[in-house]
Design a protein around this motif. Structure first.
Motif, PDB file in Angstrom:
ATOM      1  N   THR A  31      -9.499  11.467   3.325  1.00 29.73           N
ATOM      2  CA  THR A  31     -10.489  10.931   2.286  1.00 29.73           C
ATOM      3  C   THR A  31      -9.486   9.743   1.488  1.00 29.73           C
ATOM      4  N   GLN A  32      -8.700  10.412   0.835  1.00 24.81           N
ATOM      5  CA  GLN A  32      -7.853   9.812  -0.117  1.00 24.81           C
ATOM      6  C   GLN A  32      -6.612   8.968   0.604  1.00 24.81           C
ATOM      7  N   TRP A  33      -6.244   9.776   1.879  1.00 30.80           N
ATOM      8  CA  TRP A  33      -5.089   8.989   2.607  1.00 30.80           C
ATOM      9  C   TRP A  33      -3.996   9.051   1.856  1.00 30.80           C
ATOM     10  N   MET A  34      -3.588  10.122   1.303  1.00 26.93           N
ATOM     11  CA  MET A  34      -2.420  10.678   0.300  1.00 26.93           C
ATOM     12  C   MET A  34      -2.041  11.933   0.804  1.00 26.93           C
ATOM     13  N   ASN A  72      -0.200  24.250   0.575  1.00 27.12           N
ATOM     14  CA  ASN A  72      -0.907  25.115   1.785  1.00 27.12           C
ATOM     15  C   ASN A  72      -1.899  24.423   2.438  1.00 27.12           C
ATOM     16  N   VAL A  73      -2.418  22.996   2.357  1.00 20.85           N
ATOM     17  CA  VAL A  73      -2.978  22.275   3.068  1.00 20.85           C
ATOM     18  C   VAL A  73      -2.178  21.886   4.274  1.00 20.85           C
ATOM     19  N   GLU A  74      -2.924  21.995   5.308  1.00 20.14           N
ATOM     20  CA  GLU A  74      -2.477  21.690   6.668  1.00 20.14           C
ATOM     21  C   GLU A  74      -3.051  20.300   7.069  1.00 20.14           C
ATOM     22  N   LEU A  75      -1.774  19.536   7.328  1.00 18.48           N
ATOM     23  CA  LEU A  75      -1.955  17.998   7.616  1.00 18.48           C
ATOM     24  C   LEU A  75      -2.478  17.794   8.774  1.00 18.48           C
ATOM     25  N   PRO A  76      -3.329  16.781   9.264  1.00 17.37           N
ATOM     26  CA  PRO A  76      -3.715  16.407  10.459  1.00 17.37           C
ATOM     27  C   PRO A  76      -2.746  15.629  11.233  1.00 17.37           C
ATOM     28  N   GLU A  77      -2.934  15.522  12.455  1.00 17.70           N
ATOM     29  CA  GLU A  77      -1.866  14.966  13.411  1.00 17.70           C
ATOM     30  C   GLU A  77      -1.727  13.576  12.991  1.00 17.70           C
ATOM     31  N   SER A  78      -2.531  12.851  12.645  1.00 21.76           N
ATOM     32  CA  SER A  78      -2.393  11.409  12.313  1.00 21.76           C
ATOM     33  C   SER A  78      -1.361  11.358  11.345  1.00 21.76           C
ATOM     34  N   TYR A  79      -1.242  12.299  10.422  1.00 21.63           N
ATOM     35  CA  TYR A  79       0.004  12.077   9.352  1.00 21.63           C
ATOM     36  C   TYR A  79       1.284  12.402   9.806  1.00 21.63           C
ATOM     37  N   LYS A  80       1.199  13.108  10.944  1.00 21.99           N
ATOM     38  CA  LYS A  80       2.367  13.432  11.519  1.00 21.99           C
ATOM     39  C   LYS A  80       3.220  12.220  12.522  1.00 21.99           C
ATOM     40  N   THR A  81       2.278  11.506  12.917  1.00 21.51           N
ATOM     41  CA  THR A  81       2.707  10.357  13.691  1.00 21.51           C
ATOM     42  C   THR A  81       2.441   9.060  12.959  1.00 21.51           C
ATOM     43  N   HIS A 116      -5.979   4.560  10.131  1.00 27.99           N
ATOM     44  CA  HIS A 116      -6.052   3.809  11.609  1.00 27.99           C
ATOM     45  C   HIS A 116      -5.927   4.664  12.546  1.00 27.99           C
ATOM     46  N   VAL A 117      -4.819   5.453  12.690  1.00 34.46           N
ATOM     47  CA  VAL A 117      -4.679   6.298  13.975  1.00 34.46           C
ATOM     48  C   VAL A 117      -5.710   7.401  13.826  1.00 34.46           C
ATOM     49  N   GLU A 118      -6.194   8.154  12.725  1.00 35.20           N
ATOM     50  CA  GLU A 118      -7.215   9.082  12.725  1.00 35.20           C
ATOM     51  C   GLU A 118      -8.408   8.517  13.492  1.00 35.20           C
ATOM     52  N   SER A 131       0.804  -1.179   0.000  1.00 38.14           N
ATOM     53  CA  SER A 131       0.120   0.065  -0.052  1.00 38.14           C
ATOM     54  C   SER A 131       0.937   1.314   0.069  1.00 38.14           C
ATOM     55  N   TYR A 132       0.678   2.208   0.963  1.00 42.67           N
ATOM     56  CA  TYR A 132       1.159   3.612   0.877  1.00 42.67           C
ATOM     57  C   TYR A 132       1.628   3.665   2.154  1.00 42.67           C
ATOM     58  N   THR A 133       2.735   4.529   2.422  1.00 41.73           N
ATOM     59  CA  THR A 133       3.331   5.090   3.659  1.00 41.73           C
ATOM     60  C   THR A 133       2.305   5.603   4.403  1.00 41.73           C
ATOM     61  N   THR A 134       1.450   6.344   3.718  1.00 42.98           N
ATOM     62  CA  THR A 134       0.358   7.431   4.515  1.00 42.98           C
ATOM     63  C   THR A 134      -0.924   6.445   4.866  1.00 42.98           C
ATOM     64  N   SER A 135      -0.949   5.282   4.361  1.00 37.93           N
ATOM     65  CA  SER A 135      -2.013   4.443   4.920  1.00 37.93           C
ATOM     66  C   SER A 135      -2.426   4.154   6.336  1.00 37.93           C
ATOM     67  N   PRO A 136      -1.381   4.147   7.202  1.00 39.60           N
ATOM     68  CA  PRO A 136      -1.365   3.786   8.732  1.00 39.60           C
ATOM     69  C   PRO A 136      -2.190   5.145   9.314  1.00 39.60           C
ATOM     70  N   ALA A 137      -1.908   6.210   8.580  1.00 43.54           N
ATOM     71  CA  ALA A 137      -2.804   7.607   9.184  1.00 43.54           C
ATOM     72  C   ALA A 137      -4.201   7.326   9.433  1.00 43.54           C
TER      73      ALA A 137
END
Length: 353
Positions: free
Chosen positions: A306-309, A315-324, A250-252, A242-248
């Motif tokens: 929604t896309q989890w990419m 300029n889009v601020e990423l949610p905390e789940s992406y940071k972790t 599950h955390v979210e 899958s993608y490196t962003t996919s686990p975000a």
């Protein structure tokens, strides 16, 4: 008599000029009306070819369409083509009589095919200064495709399984992973093609030997990402491509860090997804408006959750789940995407043998 003749001649000329003037006005008015009717027809609705997860109820498509219609008055007719490679196949089959206005979901592994087929109209959208530098270059740099999201391919591992954590592609062939890996079909799925590209980037011409060894580890090869990742989350296997962003995701949604993107010592390959205007569209103005909107901040705000990419708009601020839970690999691998047809052909021969 002479005066009468002059008077009648002048009157005739005057009437003729009036007639010509009125005819021109009527003609101009008719032309303007035709343009207005054409414009109205042109901007009523656009048809966008894309893939299943993008327009699912949990994907970004519905929200992006709503916001676009709200802004422009133009409705969006989404057409689900299955997955990325299937989008391209459908568009190519209709090239002589295009039925789409926009094609959304071709990536850096498929862009050269769209270019070779002269399938898309080059268009540099408004707001490109807000795009992350380098993404467009991955799609060829000629603006037949505009980037809207990106991520790196990775193996997602269920940390609650009894198996060890693989640290490289080579580790996946170990006996302990027999029947434990879920992949996607590279002929129909862009993540499937991305994994094939990853093996080619790491092993070079020795990729065939790797796939012969990997074959026993593959539980199944699903037709697309949605079905493959769904099998993984149901516990059918502890590893999925899958993608490196996919686990975000599950955390979210409060599932914790059970599912993890593994950072392999090999490095990773990147996917950049783009959208382009179908050459021959009858709705050019509306199609351009859609591409403009797709990379704007309002539309891009819908991408992360929604896309989890990663969104293409910086300029889009990423949610905390992406940071972790969305790691960025230290090493991005390069390869010749034009070789992938041959690579996929050889891989399928191995798997079907």
């Amino acid at each position: 008599m002479k005066k009468s003749f002059v008077f009648l001649t002048s009157l005739f000329i005057l009437l003729s000029l009036c007639f010509i003037s009125c005819s021109k006005k009527n003609s101009a008015s008719s032309t303007n009306e035709e343009k207005e009717v054409k414009q109205e027809t042109e901007t009523k609705e656009i048809t966008v070819y894309t893939y299943d997860s993008f327009i699912s109820e949990w994907g970004p498509g519905p929200e992006i369409a709503r916001l676009f219609t709200e802004k422009t008055g133009i409705s969006v007719n989404w057409v689900d083509c299955g997955d990325g490679a299937q989008i391209l196949s459908k568009a190519l089959a209709e090239k002589s009589d295009p039925q789409s206005d926009v094609i959304l979901g071709l990536d850096n592994n498929l862009s050269f095919k769209a270019r070779e087929a002269d399938l898309l109209e080059a268009y540099k959208p408004a707001g490109i200064e807000n795009l992350i530098e380098g993404l467009e270059a991955a799609l060829g740099g000629d603006w037949i495709l505009t980037p809207f999201d990106y991520s790196h391919f990775a193996m997602i591992w269920d940390s609650e399984c009894s198996l060890g954590k693989p640290e490289s592609l080579a580790d996946l062939v170990r006996d302990e992973f027999k029947g434990k890996v879920i992949l996607m079909d590279p002929r129909t799925s862009t993540p499937g093609l991305g994994f094939a590209a990853w093996t080619y980037a790491v092993f070079g011409e020795n990729y065939t030997k790797y796939w012969k060894d990997l074959k026993k580890s593959i539980l199944t090869m699903s037709p697309g990402w949605s079905s493959g990742y769904g099998l993984f989350t149901k516990g059918e296997a502890p590893l999925v491509s899958s993608y490196t962003t996919s686990p975000a995701y599950h955390v979210e949604y409060g599932e914790g860090d059970r599912f993890q993107a593994l950072m392999f010592i090999d490095g990773h390959v990147e996917q950049v997804e783009g959208a382009g205007i179908t050459k021959g569209t009858k709705n050019m103005k509306a199609a351009k408006a859609f591409i403009d909107f797709l990379v704007s901040t309002p539309a891009q705000n819908a991408i992360p959750l929604t896309q989890w990419m990663f969104p293409a708009n910086k300029n889009v601020e990423l949610p905390e789940s992406y940071k972790t839970a969305a790691p960025v690999p230290e090493k991005t691998l390069s390869y010749d995407a034009t070789k992938l047809d041959e690579v996929v052909s050889e891989i399928m021969k191995i798997l079907n043998d």
